[in-house]
Design a protein around this motif. Sequence first.
Motif, PDB file in Angstrom:
ATOM      1  N   ASP A  46       0.852  -1.184   0.000  1.00 61.69           N
ATOM      2  CA  ASP A  46       0.000   0.000   0.000  1.00 61.69           C
ATOM      3  C   ASP A  46       0.888   1.234   0.000  1.00 61.69           C
ATOM      4  O   ASP A  46       2.098   1.141   0.219  1.00 61.69           O
ATOM      5  N   THR A  64      -7.319  -6.660  -3.988  1.00 65.80           N
ATOM      6  CA  THR A  64      -7.217  -6.069  -2.659  1.00 65.80           C
ATOM      7  C   THR A  64      -7.475  -7.194  -1.666  1.00 65.80           C
ATOM      8  O   THR A  64      -7.677  -8.342  -2.058  1.00 65.80           O
ATOM      9  N   LEU A  79      -7.562   2.790  -7.036  1.00 58.54           N
ATOM     10  CA  LEU A  79      -7.199   2.284  -5.716  1.00 58.54           C
ATOM     11  C   LEU A  79      -7.063   3.486  -4.785  1.00 58.54           C
ATOM     12  O   LEU A  79      -6.342   4.444  -5.094  1.00 58.54           O
ATOM     13  N   GLU A  80      -7.757   3.441  -3.669  1.00 60.41           N
ATOM     14  CA  GLU A  80      -7.739   4.542  -2.703  1.00 60.41           C
ATOM     15  C   GLU A  80      -6.398   4.589  -1.961  1.00 60.41           C
ATOM     16  O   GLU A  80      -5.652   3.608  -1.924  1.00 60.41           O
ATOM     17  N   GLU A  83      -4.799   1.632   0.477  1.00 62.86           N
ATOM     18  CA  GLU A  83      -5.541   0.392   0.226  1.00 62.86           C
ATOM     19  C   GLU A  83      -4.561  -0.714  -0.191  1.00 62.86           C
ATOM     20  O   GLU A  83      -3.948  -0.629  -1.256  1.00 62.86           O
ATOM     21  N   HIS A  85      -2.962  -3.747  -1.953  1.00 63.41           N
ATOM     22  CA  HIS A  85      -3.289  -4.317  -3.255  1.00 63.41           C
ATOM     23  C   HIS A  85      -2.058  -4.955  -3.882  1.00 63.41           C
ATOM     24  O   HIS A  85      -0.938  -4.726  -3.456  1.00 63.41           O
TER      25      HIS A  85
END
Length: 116
Positions: A46, A64, A79-80, A83, A85
């Motif tokens: 992340d 995720t 993708l925030e 987050e 992933h």
Amino acid sequence: MKPVNFHDTESYEPDDGWRRVSMAGSDQFSFEWFEKPSGHSSPMHDHENEQVCICLQGELTVATKDDSVTLGQYDSVLLESDEPHRVENTGDELAIGLDVFAPGRSFDFWTDREDE
């Protein structure tokens, strides 16, 4: 204007066949072109930057902790920030993609990263 010649810019290959190239960007956003061989996956990770991953060629699966999506040519996913992933080439051929980060990040994200 600050043009970037693809063949003259900074690049690195964190794993065999996984190459990343730094494209034009700033403190507000940055672009990284990448290629991944079939079967290659980045580790789960992340970062504070929001990320848009765009598949330019082949097939990429973005996973995720709770979900996954498979991108075909020209598909994208947001993708925030923070987050967790990973991005995997789940196709049979070389995949090429473009990552956009906001705010922009340093290109040494992977090279200076300690294994988790």
